[in-house]
Design an enzyme around this catalytic site. Structure first.
Site, short mmCIF file in Angstrom:
data_model
loop_
_atom_site.label_atom_id
_atom_site.label_comp_id
_atom_site.label_asym_id
_atom_site.label_seq_id
_atom_site.Cartn_x
_atom_site.Cartn_y
_atom_site.Cartn_z
N GLY A 282 -28.69 -2.67 -63.15
CA GLY A 282 -29.52 -1.60 -63.75
C GLY A 282 -29.99 -0.54 -62.77
N GLY B 197 -27.73 0.98 -60.89
CA GLY B 197 -26.53 1.81 -60.68
C GLY B 197 -26.55 3.04 -61.58
CG ASP C 118 -28.72 -3.28 -58.93
OD1 ASP C 118 -28.30 -2.50 -59.81
OD2 ASP C 118 -28.23 -3.33 -57.77
CB ILE D 202 -24.36 -11.22 -61.72
CG1 ILE D 202 -23.12 -10.62 -61.07
CG2 ILE D 202 -25.26 -10.15 -62.32
CD1 ILE D 202 -22.16 -9.99 -62.06
CB THR E 213 -17.59 0.84 -60.43
OG1 THR E 213 -18.18 1.73 -59.48
CG2 THR E 213 -18.64 -0.04 -61.06
CB THR F 121 -13.15 -0.13 -67.07
OG1 THR F 121 -12.46 1.10 -66.86
CG2 THR F 121 -12.27 -1.26 -66.55
CG ASP F 122 -10.81 4.13 -69.86
OD1 ASP F 122 -10.97 3.82 -68.66
OD2 ASP F 122 -10.71 5.32 -70.25
CD GLU F 123 -9.81 2.90 -63.95
OE1 GLU F 123 -9.28 2.15 -63.13
OE2 GLU F 123 -10.38 3.96 -63.66
CB ALA G 130 -6.27 -6.65 -61.90
CE LYS H 22 -15.69 -3.81 -65.29
NZ LYS H 22 -17.12 -4.21 -65.21
O1 DAU Z 1 -11.81 5.03 -66.69
C1 DAU Z 1 -13.05 4.43 -66.41
C2 DAU Z 1 -13.19 4.27 -64.92
O2 DAU Z 1 -13.35 5.57 -64.38
C3 DAU Z 1 -14.32 3.38 -64.50
O3 DAU Z 1 -14.13 2.09 -65.01
C4 DAU Z 1 -14.39 3.33 -62.97
O4 DAU Z 1 -15.46 2.54 -62.55
C5 DAU Z 1 -14.54 4.72 -62.42
O5 DAU Z 1 -14.50 4.69 -61.01
C6 DAU Z 1 -13.49 5.67 -62.98
O6 DAU Z 1 -12.21 5.45 -62.34
P1 DAU Z 1 -11.29 6.67 -61.87
O7 DAU Z 1 -10.39 6.18 -60.81
O8 DAU Z 1 -10.68 7.36 -63.03
O9 DAU Z 1 -12.43 7.65 -61.28
P2 DAU Z 1 -12.48 8.54 -59.94
O10 DAU Z 1 -13.68 9.41 -60.06
O11 DAU Z 1 -12.33 7.73 -58.72
O12 DAU Z 1 -11.18 9.43 -60.07
C7 DAU Z 1 -11.00 10.32 -61.16
C8 DAU Z 1 -9.69 11.02 -60.98
O13 DAU Z 1 -9.78 11.88 -59.81
C9 DAU Z 1 -8.53 10.10 -60.69
O14 DAU Z 1 -7.37 10.65 -61.31
C10 DAU Z 1 -8.39 10.13 -59.18
C11 DAU Z 1 -8.80 11.55 -58.84
N1 DAU Z 1 -9.43 11.73 -57.50
C12 DAU Z 1 -10.51 10.95 -57.19
C13 DAU Z 1 -11.13 11.08 -55.97
C14 DAU Z 1 -12.31 10.22 -55.63
C15 DAU Z 1 -8.97 12.70 -56.62
O15 DAU Z 1 -8.00 13.44 -56.91
N2 DAU Z 1 -9.60 12.84 -55.41
C16 DAU Z 1 -10.65 12.06 -55.04
O16 DAU Z 1 -11.17 12.24 -53.90
#
Ligand code: DAU
Length: 343
Positions: free
Chosen positions: A8, A10, A34, A61, A84, A124-126, A150, A152
């Site tokens: 909580g 985060g 937390d 946890i 995350t 997560t949707d991932e 994986a 998650k």
């Molecule tokens: O989809 C839900 C997920 O979204 C959550 O479960 C995760 O906890 C969360 O981290 C997030 O994952 P992503 O990998 O999608 O989020 P991120 O902000 O790291 O990256 C978003 C997009 O931007 C992804 O296509 C990678 C790209 N990116 C990210 C970073 C940090 C870049 O191009 N440059 C960067 O420096």
């Protein structure tokens, strides 16, 4: 209702706590458990600090005794506690297995033994993997690609197994990308905003054409609340932003918009070596969540501009994080070898 909110302190967890105590449920009590890892931040809970209906316990946890004590008198558990960040999971996968698989299991098992009425687990949707077209249904097969997704997937399957085998009153939500105030500046949007403010380069993975279903953190938290109160036990609910895809730009367009709002040059964008196994597109179907009567309040275009403004107005929140040793060490490790190249 007395709710134990794990994780909580985060980003999404603290939004859920602030909303529950200050806006939507003024007679509920919340206890936050937390671990305060690098991403947990007590400053996120300052608005609720003095409330008699709020308590904070620092703990893990994965620690049965701590969890058991925190569960005393609890009606419902909402589990946001997790590692995350996908890039960190590539560098240090063990921490993800420990927290997101084993920690989730210990929390679920202890909650069942203590007789909680509801256990909502935030996934997560991932877990669906990349979806080239269309939108993932809750019944679709899981195909996670990173150690994060994986882990998650493992955690949520254990929660659902505890429902089926032992009768844990569980519900799982699978959330899309959240953005908004108080997000730790390692994710795309807050990283690029804060780098741009400081005239530092904006690292763009691959061709920058990846697409996410950006969901404002306040809408994410209201969706969790709707599922907690009106969802059916044993079910899975997607959470995301129902706006048409044309209104949810690819990464490159998001970074361009950030630069334009801040009046900074596009030359700050730096193409870097892609994330391994980088999922190109996510999108989830939201019919099931909509049937609970949930509706979002934010349009992405407005939410992004408001988020840029929030980081401009709150340097006292993010500057200590970015100048801290932990963040600087991670940044060097993740980005130093990703030498830039021209496209
Ligand atoms: O989809 C839900 C997920 O979204 C959550 O479960 C995760 O906890 C969360 O981290 C997030 O994952 P992503 O990998 O999608 O989020 P991120 O902000 O790291 O990256 C978003 C997009 O931007 C992804 O296509 C990678 C790209 N990116 C990210 C970073 C940090 C870049 O191009 N440059 C960067 O420096």
């Amino acid at each position: 209702m007395r709710i134990l909110v794990t994780g909580g302190a985060g980003f999404i967890g603290s939004e859920f706590v602030r909303r529950t105590l200050l806006d939507s449920h003024p007679s509920d009590e919340v206890m936050v458990l937390d671990k305060l890892t690098y991403a947990g931040n007590l400053a996120n809970l300052e608005p609720v600090e003095g409330l008699a209906r709020f308590r904070f316990v620092q703990g893990d946890i994965a620690d049965r005794d701590t969890v058991q004590a925190a569960l005393h008198g609890t009606d419902a558990v909402v589990n946001f506690a997790a590692e995350t960040h996908v890039d960190r999971s590539i560098l240090d996968p063990d921490a993800f297995v420990k927290n997101d698989v084993l920690g989730t299991w210990i929390l679920a098992e202890t909650a069942r033994a203590s007789g909680v009425g509801r256990f909502l687990h935030v996934s997560t949707d991932e877990v669906y993997g990349a979806v080239p077209t269309g939108a993932s249904l809750e019944t679709d097969r899981l195909d996670p690609t990173s150690p994060y997704s994986a882990a998650k997937a493992g955690g949520e399957l254990l929660v659902l197994a505890a429902y089926k085998t032992y009768g844990l009153p569980a519900i799982v939500v699978r959330g899309a990308n959240a953005y908004g105030p108080y997000q730790y500046p390692e994710k795309l949007i807050p990283l690029h905003i804060t780098n741009a403010i400081d005239d530092q380069s904006l690292p763009m993975y691959g061709d920058g054409q990846q697409r996410r279903q950006w969901t404002h953190v306040s809408d994410f938290a209201s969706a969790v609340d709707a599922v907690l109160r009106r969802g059916t036990l044993g079910e899975i609910y997607n959470i995301g932003n129902p706006e048409p895809e044309a209104l949810l730009p690819v990464n490159m367009e998001i970074s361009r918009r950030i630069l334009s709002v801040l009046g900074k040059p596009e030359s700050l964008i730096e193409y870097v070596v892609d994330r391994p196994a980088h999922d190109r597109r996510y999108r989830v179907n939201l019919d099931k969540l909509g049937a609970l009567g949930w509706q979002p309040e934010w349009r992405f275009a407005d939410g992004l501009d408001a988020t840029v403004q929030w980081y401009v107005d709150h340097p006292h929140w993010w500057r200590p994080i970015k100048s801290g040793e932990h963040h600087r060490a991670y940044y060097a490790r993740n980005y130093a070898d990703r030498s830039s190249f021209a496209r």
